[in-house]
Scaffold this motif. Structure first.
Motif, PDB file in Angstrom:
ATOM      1  N   TYR A 108     -13.251   8.690 -12.604  1.00  0.00           N
ATOM      2  CA  TYR A 108     -12.979   7.502 -11.775  1.00  0.00           C
ATOM      3  C   TYR A 108     -13.444   6.225 -12.473  1.00  0.00           C
ATOM      4  CZ  TYR A 108     -14.236   3.832  -8.447  1.00  0.00           C
ATOM      5  OH  TYR A 108     -14.415   2.616  -7.843  1.00  0.00           O
ATOM      6  N   ASP A 156       0.843  -1.196   0.000  1.00  0.00           N
ATOM      7  CA  ASP A 156       0.000   0.000   0.000  1.00  0.00           C
ATOM      8  C   ASP A 156       0.879   1.248   0.000  1.00  0.00           C
ATOM      9  OD1 ASP A 156      -3.267   0.412   0.993  1.00  0.00           O
ATOM     10  OD2 ASP A 156      -1.915   2.149   0.894  1.00  0.00           O
ATOM     11  N   LYS A 160     -11.509   2.784 -13.974  1.00  0.00           N
ATOM     12  CA  LYS A 160     -11.799   1.415 -13.515  1.00  0.00           C
ATOM     13  C   LYS A 160     -12.168   0.542 -14.729  1.00  0.00           C
ATOM     14  CE  LYS A 160     -11.826  -0.101  -9.998  1.00  0.00           C
ATOM     15  NZ  LYS A 160     -10.691  -0.738  -9.247  1.00  0.00           N
TER      16      LYS A 160
HETATM   17  P1  NAD Z   1      -9.968   3.325  -0.531  1.00  0.00           P
HETATM   18  O1  NAD Z   1      -9.826   4.632  -1.201  1.00  0.00           O
HETATM   19  O2  NAD Z   1     -10.560   3.245   0.837  1.00  0.00           O
HETATM   20  O3  NAD Z   1      -8.551   2.577  -0.446  1.00  0.00           O
HETATM   21  C1  NAD Z   1      -7.661   2.532  -1.533  1.00  0.00           C
HETATM   22  C2  NAD Z   1      -6.327   2.015  -1.005  1.00  0.00           C
HETATM   23  O4  NAD Z   1      -5.420   1.901  -2.108  1.00  0.00           O
HETATM   24  C3  NAD Z   1      -5.658   2.969   0.004  1.00  0.00           C
HETATM   25  O5  NAD Z   1      -5.122   2.238   1.085  1.00  0.00           O
HETATM   26  C4  NAD Z   1      -4.543   3.626  -0.808  1.00  0.00           C
HETATM   27  O6  NAD Z   1      -3.438   4.023  -0.013  1.00  0.00           O
HETATM   28  C5  NAD Z   1      -4.181   2.507  -1.763  1.00  0.00           C
HETATM   29  N1  NAD Z   1      -3.554   2.970  -3.008  1.00  0.00           N
HETATM   30  C6  NAD Z   1      -4.019   3.911  -3.860  1.00  0.00           C
HETATM   31  N2  NAD Z   1      -3.170   4.072  -4.879  1.00  0.00           N
HETATM   32  C7  NAD Z   1      -2.147   3.198  -4.672  1.00  0.00           C
HETATM   33  C8  NAD Z   1      -0.968   2.886  -5.383  1.00  0.00           C
HETATM   34  N3  NAD Z   1      -0.643   3.516  -6.526  1.00  0.00           N
HETATM   35  N4  NAD Z   1      -0.150   1.934  -4.901  1.00  0.00           N
HETATM   36  C9  NAD Z   1      -0.449   1.282  -3.737  1.00  0.00           C
HETATM   37  N5  NAD Z   1      -1.546   1.544  -3.023  1.00  0.00           N
HETATM   38  C10 NAD Z   1      -2.396   2.497  -3.480  1.00  0.00           C
HETATM   39  O7  NAD Z   1     -10.780   2.429  -1.550  1.00  0.00           O
HETATM   40  P2  NAD Z   1     -11.855   1.270  -1.309  1.00  0.00           P
HETATM   41  O8  NAD Z   1     -13.178   1.871  -1.139  1.00  0.00           O
HETATM   42  O9  NAD Z   1     -11.305   0.353  -0.308  1.00  0.00           O
HETATM   43  O10 NAD Z   1     -11.839   0.583  -2.747  1.00  0.00           O
HETATM   44  C11 NAD Z   1     -10.955  -0.494  -3.032  1.00  0.00           C
HETATM   45  C12 NAD Z   1     -11.283  -1.058  -4.402  1.00  0.00           C
HETATM   46  O11 NAD Z   1     -12.636  -1.497  -4.412  1.00  0.00           O
HETATM   47  C13 NAD Z   1     -11.172  -0.052  -5.540  1.00  0.00           C
HETATM   48  O12 NAD Z   1     -10.653  -0.686  -6.674  1.00  0.00           O
HETATM   49  C14 NAD Z   1     -12.605   0.373  -5.806  1.00  0.00           C
HETATM   50  O13 NAD Z   1     -12.769   0.752  -7.146  1.00  0.00           O
HETATM   51  C15 NAD Z   1     -13.330  -0.907  -5.501  1.00  0.00           C
HETATM   52  N6  NAD Z   1     -14.739  -0.756  -5.099  1.00  0.00           N
HETATM   53  C16 NAD Z   1     -15.070   0.063  -4.056  1.00  0.00           C
HETATM   54  C17 NAD Z   1     -16.404   0.150  -3.656  1.00  0.00           C
HETATM   55  C18 NAD Z   1     -16.834   1.023  -2.487  1.00  0.00           C
HETATM   56  O14 NAD Z   1     -18.018   1.183  -2.272  1.00  0.00           O
HETATM   57  N7  NAD Z   1     -15.925   1.577  -1.713  1.00  0.00           N
HETATM   58  C19 NAD Z   1     -17.380  -0.586  -4.343  1.00  0.00           C
HETATM   59  C20 NAD Z   1     -16.999  -1.396  -5.409  1.00  0.00           C
HETATM   60  C21 NAD Z   1     -15.676  -1.475  -5.774  1.00  0.00           C
END
Ligand code: NAD
Ligand code: DAU
Length: 340
Positions: A156, A41, A160
């Protein structure tokens, strides 16, 4: 159910200090304590190592670094037999303000991870979103399924979608052992306070008025983050290679009704909030048909009572003010600067 089951010995969870990644790590360590987990991370504003606190550490390691760093990624992928990619820039409002980091982490980062997996024959699971399918109208009887065309609306969701397409192309051209999950809106503990539910809860704890975009009738299909974790694990271990599985718990709500439930939990009047200007390009409705996941892999959500899950989430934010206090200040300053 499939007869063959892949049980990894060492999973690399990219983005494991974020909301979904850290809940997934907690799930794996709880349900499969023999599996070693490495978290990679970058610790952006959304990543917090405290999200891993309390998880037994014998089989867990945190490496701080960027998924775009090919040398580091190559080394970590070589040590693992599966990679789950939860690392991404994830907030629509931020992507409208500055798309650049979304291109870097979501597109280039995914490319770096899948190419490392391709070169080493490592299993890859891509955590994606229902937003790649665009929006539904409020009265459309259709819910998203895996055969729907990609129609992303925001910077965004377009990054994705781009990352999903890379994964599909790598699977077809190079035989990358990959699956994709497309999940609906998650809620639960450790969600960053920029997102809708935690933003409103923490504003109410602070005695502030919540902020509702547009006419408040936009619909999201809510799922508890634990149910997302069990789905990802099921797809990683039982899913058919090359396939996409949509994940949802059948809990469509409009934003106004969710906000009114939160207001009521705080004993506040149902109109005690501010209507604010709408998000540009704001998708009207998401809804998931998860029947492929249910039929093929036997998955089902446990947290089927949204109101109960929401109540527990409110309690979590009430009990963990130290976790969100600094982020709240920074987030509201960022919203003010962006004009939301
Ligand atoms: P978040 O923003 O809470 O966490 C993202 C994490 O990724 C963070 O810890 C950040 O430090 C890390 N990160 C970002 N860029 C990085 C990089 N270049 N290298 C290493 N680490 C990096 O996001 P989330 O809500 O936990 O979402 C996680 C995944 O799930 C994403 O792909 C998102 O598209 C997908 N998703 C989220 C939801 C939702 O409701 N939150 C729903 C469906 C899918
Ligand atoms: O559908 C899955 C997606 O869900 C994930 O891919 C994204 O990473 C995740 O952020 C989420 O996207 P949304 O844009 O739906 O979530 P957000 O929490 O930003 O907003 C939810 C709804 O609430 C949306 O209709 C906008 C509205 N909203 C949001 C905020 C922050 C408000 O009305 N007021 C607010 O203050």
């Amino acid at each position: 159910m499939f007869e063959t089951c892949f049980i990894p010995r060492h999973v690399l969870v990219a983005g494991g200090c974020g909301f979904i990644g850290s809940n997934l790590v907690r799930y794996i360590v709880r349900e499969h304590p023999d599996v070693a987990v490495t978290v990679l991370d970058k610790l952006t504003y959304a990543g917090n190592p405290e999200n891993l606190s309390g998880i037994p550490g014998e089989n867990l390691r945190l490496v701080v670094g960027d998924i775009c760093d090919a040398e580091l990624v190559g080394r970590l992928v070589a040590e693992a037999d599966a990679v789950v990619n939860c690392a991404a820039e994830t907030h629509n409002d931020n992507s409208i303000n500055d798309p650049t980091p979304f291109l870097d982490s979501n597109v280039r980062g995914t490319f770096t991870l899948i190419d490392a997996c391709r070169l080493r024959g490592v299993r890859y699971h891509h955590v994606s979103t229902d937003e790649v399918y665009g929006e539904l109208t409020l009265d459309d009887p259709h819910r998203f399924n895996e055969d729907d065309p990609y129609r992303p609306s925001s910077p965004y969701s377009s990054t994705k979608a781009a990352s999903d397409l890379l994964v599909r192309a790598w699977a077809r051209t190079y035989g990358l052992k990959a699956t994709i999950s497309g999940c609906s809106n998650n809620y639960g503990p450790y969600q960053h306070v920029e997102k809708f539910i935690p933003r409103q809860i923490t504003s109410l704890i602070d005695g502030e008025r919540p902020k509702l975009y547009g006419d408040g009738r936009n619909v999201r299909d809510w799922i508890h983050v634990d149910d997302h974790s069990s789905a990802v694990w099921g797809i990683l271990t039982l899913g058919r290679l090359g396939e996409t599985y949509l994940v949802g718990a059948g809990s469509e709500r409009n934003n106004l009704s969710v906000l009114r439930e939160i207001l009521s939990a705080f004993g506040r009047a149902e109109d005690d909030f501010d209507w604010v200007r709408d998000r540009p390009g704001h998708d009207r409705r998401y809804a998931i048909d998860a029947s492929k996941l249910i039929r093929e892999l036997g998955w089902k959500p446990v947290h089927v009572d949204f109101s109960a899950g929401l109540f527990d989430t409110i309690e979590w934010y009430r009990s963990n003010e130290g976790w969100w206090r600094v982020a709240k200040r920074e987030t509201e300053a960022r919203y003010a600067a962006m004009g939301f």
